[in-house]
Design a protein around this motif. Structure first.
Motif, short mmCIF file in Angstrom:
data_model
loop_
_atom_site.label_atom_id
_atom_site.label_comp_id
_atom_site.label_asym_id
_atom_site.label_seq_id
_atom_site.Cartn_x
_atom_site.Cartn_y
_atom_site.Cartn_z
N LEU A 12 -2.04 11.43 5.03
CA LEU A 12 -1.43 11.92 6.28
C LEU A 12 -2.37 11.75 7.47
CD1 LEU A 12 0.32 15.16 4.97
CD2 LEU A 12 1.39 13.00 5.62
N LEU A 13 -3.68 11.83 7.20
CA LEU A 13 -4.65 11.62 8.28
C LEU A 13 -4.54 10.18 8.81
CD1 LEU A 13 -7.06 12.70 9.92
CD2 LEU A 13 -8.56 11.89 8.07
N ALA A 14 -4.39 9.22 7.89
CA ALA A 14 -4.24 7.83 8.33
C ALA A 14 -2.97 7.65 9.14
CB ALA A 14 -4.23 6.91 7.11
N VAL A 15 -1.89 8.30 8.70
CA VAL A 15 -0.64 8.21 9.44
C VAL A 15 -0.78 8.85 10.82
CG1 VAL A 15 1.79 8.91 9.48
CG2 VAL A 15 0.76 8.11 7.35
N GLY A 16 -1.45 10.00 10.87
CA GLY A 16 -1.64 10.69 12.14
C GLY A 16 -2.47 9.90 13.12
N VAL A 17 -3.53 9.24 12.62
CA VAL A 17 -4.35 8.41 13.50
C VAL A 17 -3.54 7.23 14.02
CG1 VAL A 17 -6.36 6.89 13.57
CG2 VAL A 17 -6.51 9.11 12.43
N PHE A 18 -2.77 6.60 13.13
CA PHE A 18 -1.96 5.45 13.54
C PHE A 18 -0.90 5.86 14.56
CE2 PHE A 18 1.73 2.65 12.99
CZ PHE A 18 1.15 1.41 13.21
N VAL A 64 0.84 -1.20 0.00
CA VAL A 64 0.00 0.00 0.00
C VAL A 64 0.88 1.26 0.00
CG1 VAL A 64 -1.73 1.29 1.30
CG2 VAL A 64 -1.92 -1.19 1.10
N GLY A 65 1.98 1.23 0.74
CA GLY A 65 2.89 2.37 0.73
C GLY A 65 3.49 2.62 -0.64
N LEU A 66 3.88 1.53 -1.32
CA LEU A 66 4.40 1.68 -2.68
C LEU A 66 3.34 2.24 -3.61
CD1 LEU A 66 6.72 1.17 -4.70
CD2 LEU A 66 5.80 -1.14 -5.02
N GLY A 67 2.11 1.75 -3.43
CA GLY A 67 1.02 2.30 -4.24
C GLY A 67 0.79 3.77 -3.99
N GLY A 68 0.91 4.19 -2.72
CA GLY A 68 0.78 5.62 -2.41
C GLY A 68 1.85 6.45 -3.10
N ALA A 69 3.07 5.93 -3.17
CA ALA A 69 4.14 6.65 -3.86
C ALA A 69 3.85 6.76 -5.36
CB ALA A 69 5.48 5.94 -3.63
N PHE A 70 3.36 5.68 -5.96
CA PHE A 70 3.01 5.72 -7.38
C PHE A 70 1.86 6.71 -7.64
CE2 PHE A 70 4.69 1.17 -8.09
CZ PHE A 70 5.94 1.66 -8.44
N LEU A 71 0.87 6.72 -6.76
CA LEU A 71 -0.25 7.65 -6.93
C LEU A 71 0.23 9.10 -6.80
CD1 LEU A 71 -3.08 5.85 -4.92
CD2 LEU A 71 -3.03 6.28 -7.38
N ALA A 131 -4.37 17.27 -3.18
CA ALA A 131 -4.48 17.71 -1.79
C ALA A 131 -5.38 16.78 -0.98
CB ALA A 131 -5.02 19.14 -1.74
N VAL A 132 -6.47 16.34 -1.59
CA VAL A 132 -7.36 15.39 -0.89
C VAL A 132 -6.61 14.10 -0.62
CG1 VAL A 132 -9.49 14.06 -1.03
CG2 VAL A 132 -9.43 16.40 -1.91
N PHE A 133 -5.89 13.62 -1.61
CA PHE A 133 -5.12 12.37 -1.45
C PHE A 133 -4.06 12.52 -0.36
CE2 PHE A 133 -1.09 10.29 -2.67
CZ PHE A 133 -1.45 8.96 -2.45
N ALA A 167 -1.15 8.42 16.52
CA ALA A 167 -1.81 9.14 17.62
C ALA A 167 -1.24 10.54 17.77
CB ALA A 167 -1.69 8.36 18.92
N SER A 168 -1.04 11.22 16.62
CA SER A 168 -0.49 12.58 16.62
C SER A 168 -1.62 13.56 16.31
CB SER A 168 0.63 12.70 15.59
OG SER A 168 1.06 14.03 15.48
N ILE A 169 -2.08 14.26 17.32
CA ILE A 169 -3.17 15.21 17.12
C ILE A 169 -2.78 16.36 16.17
CG2 ILE A 169 -4.67 16.87 18.29
CD1 ILE A 169 -4.68 15.06 20.71
N PRO A 170 -1.58 16.95 16.29
CA PRO A 170 -1.21 18.01 15.34
C PRO A 170 -1.22 17.52 13.89
CG PRO A 170 0.25 18.04 17.23
CD PRO A 170 -0.55 16.80 17.35
N LEU A 171 -0.71 16.30 13.64
CA LEU A 171 -0.69 15.77 12.27
C LEU A 171 -2.11 15.50 11.78
CD1 LEU A 171 0.92 14.82 9.86
CD2 LEU A 171 1.14 12.57 10.93
N VAL A 172 -2.97 15.01 12.65
CA VAL A 172 -4.36 14.78 12.28
C VAL A 172 -5.04 16.09 11.90
CG1 VAL A 172 -6.63 14.09 13.15
CG2 VAL A 172 -4.63 12.66 13.61
N ALA A 173 -4.81 17.13 12.70
CA ALA A 173 -5.43 18.43 12.42
C ALA A 173 -4.91 19.02 11.12
CB ALA A 173 -5.16 19.38 13.58
N ALA A 174 -3.60 18.95 10.90
CA ALA A 174 -3.01 19.52 9.69
C ALA A 174 -3.48 18.76 8.45
CB ALA A 174 -1.49 19.50 9.79
N SER A 175 -3.49 17.44 8.53
CA SER A 175 -3.91 16.65 7.37
C SER A 175 -5.39 16.85 7.07
CB SER A 175 -3.62 15.17 7.63
OG SER A 175 -4.28 14.72 8.80
N ALA A 176 -6.22 16.98 8.09
CA ALA A 176 -7.63 17.25 7.87
C ALA A 176 -7.83 18.59 7.18
CB ALA A 176 -8.38 17.21 9.19
#
Length: 433
Positions: free
Chosen positions: A279-285, A234-241, A272-274, A287-296
């Motif tokens: 980043l929202l998924a990474v932030g949730v995983f 999935v990470g490799l797919g994200g890089a290709f996307l 930007a949506v992608f 447990a980084s509230i600043p990253l979740v807020a920024a990605s949202a």
């Protein structure tokens, strides 16, 4: 059609510049002028419709009859690559012919001629050509598309032994191509790339004609760590996307304007949506509230820009409802496209499972010794042959599916039309000088 000769890296990233031309000749020398144009094979002439078949099938007599005649002169409209126009015009001048540059009519899209002079580019070209002709305004994604394909194939076909077999096939294609299919020789870099990628992943997986123990796993064994392999896929797919979005933004800019590049779902808005969702998924995983807020915030900004573009394109009527549905579809497709790359791990696991099954059968028979060793060798050879053939087809099809549906859907908004020049070698009786 491709152009020979050296080209800079920038020229290889975009189609050859086309010029709208008018071919004009006196009627008494029209045959000689058409003979030169037909031999050159660098002008797409109108109004003759080549149809779906070979443009060379348009005969000399038919082309001569299709001319627009006025006041003793015959004329055609068409397209010609700008680098070839001057040389052909010089050849036509002594015959009284002229190849004049015209301003293209509004809305006319020139045909596409790509610069593919290298062996690697030519071998990867069918990946893009099977999908469709690259639009004239877009960049040519052949090389990155080919690299992405062989990497995805290698991840699903990860076995060093099987990969080396593909490399051997590539060597045979390069040195002794089949007589009945000589064009297969151009495919050897493509086959070699797929084989090398499979070999590299086989070394990472510790697979050599299955889990034979001849190679240590430098990264992981698929059957032992499937979740880790799934995350990597999935990470490799994200890089290709991400790369596909970058190319899509460039194409939207070249196709229209900065506005199209900004508001299109395959432009900055969609990227930007992608990025925000990833980043929202990474932030949730994490447990980084600043990253979740920024990605949202990034995702929300992308949705706002996409909504503006979709609403403007929808026009009047049920524009709001249509925009909401399309935004929902955008989010769903991004998530589905990213998850779709999990098949890289799934089919990698399938390949490893088939290899393990064959090896288990081989070792089980081998331990009985005696005449059972012949059966063990037979199982090993036939099992690997079946796994090789089956998995090569499956991995090839799945890599192509990911290329077209997940990546090209962002790179292209549509397809162009290929440059189809008229090429004709007239018989001597057809030319009346």
């Amino acid at each position: 059609m491709t152009t020979p000769g050296p080209a800079s890296w920038r020229q290889r990233l975009r189609p050859v510049r086309m010029t709208r031309v008018a071919l004009v000749a006196p009627e008494d020398t029209l045959d000689a002028v058409l003979a030169e144009v037909g031999l050159a094979g660098v002008v797409e002439l109108e109004p003759v419709d080549h149809g779906p078949g070979d443009p060379d099938a348009v005969g000399f007599d038919r082309m001569r009859a299709a001319a627009l005649r006025r006041h003793g002169a015959a004329a055609y409209l068409g397209w010609c690559p700008e680098p070839a126009r001057g040389a052909l015009a010089d050849r036509l001048a002594p015959l009284g012919g002229a190849l004049a540059a015209l301003r293209p009519p509004p809305g006319a899209e020139p045909p596409t001629l790509l610069t593919r002079a290298g062996r690697v580019s030519r071998s990867f070209a069918p990946i893009v050509e099977t999908y469709g002709a690259v639009p004239y305004a877009d960049v040519d994604p052949t090389l990155p598309a080919g690299v992405a394909y062989v990497v995805m194939f290698g991840m699903m076909f990860g076995d060093a032994g099987h990969g080396l077999v593909l490399v051997l096939v590539a060597v045979l294609l390069a040195r002794r191509p089949p007589r009945r299919y000589p064009r297969l020789r151009d495919a050897w870099p493509f086959v070699a790339g797929a084989g090398l990628a499979a070999t590299v992943f086989g070394v990472l997986y510790g697979e050599f004609f299955g889990p034979t123990g001849l190679l240590p796993a430098l990264w992981l064994r698929p059957l032992d760590e499937p979740v880790r392999l799934l995350v990597a896929a999935v990470g490799l797919g994200g890089a290709f996307l991400a790369v596909a979005y970058v190319v899509g933004i460039v194409n939207r800019w070249r196709e229209g304007s900065a506005g199209l590049a900004l508001y299109a779902p395959s432009g900055v808005a969609g990227a930007a949506v992608f990025a925000g969702l990833a980043l929202l998924a990474v932030g949730v995983f994490a447990a980084s509230i600043p990253l979740v807020a920024a990605s949202a915030a990034v995702a929300a900004a992308g949705l706002a820009f996409a909504a503006a573009g979709l609403h403007a394109a929808a026009g009047e009527g049920a524009a709001v409802a249509q925009t909401v549905v399309q935004l929902f579809d955008l989010v769903v497709r991004i998530c589905a496209n990213l998850v779709s790359f999990a098949r890289l791990a799934a089919f990698g696991l399938t390949h490893a499972a088939l290899g393990a099954l064959v090896w288990a059968g081989t070792t089980g028979l081998w331990q009985r010794s005696g005449t059972w060793t012949v059966a063990a060798v037979t199982v090993f050879v036939l099992g690997n042959a079946i796994a090789f053939g089956l998995e090569a087809v499956v991995a090839g099809v799945q890599a192509l599916r990911l290329e077209y549906y997940e990546l090209f859907s962002r790179v292209f908004e549509g397809t162009g039309r290929p440059f189809r020049p008229w090429h004709c070698v007239p018989a001597s009786k057809e030319v009346q000088r």
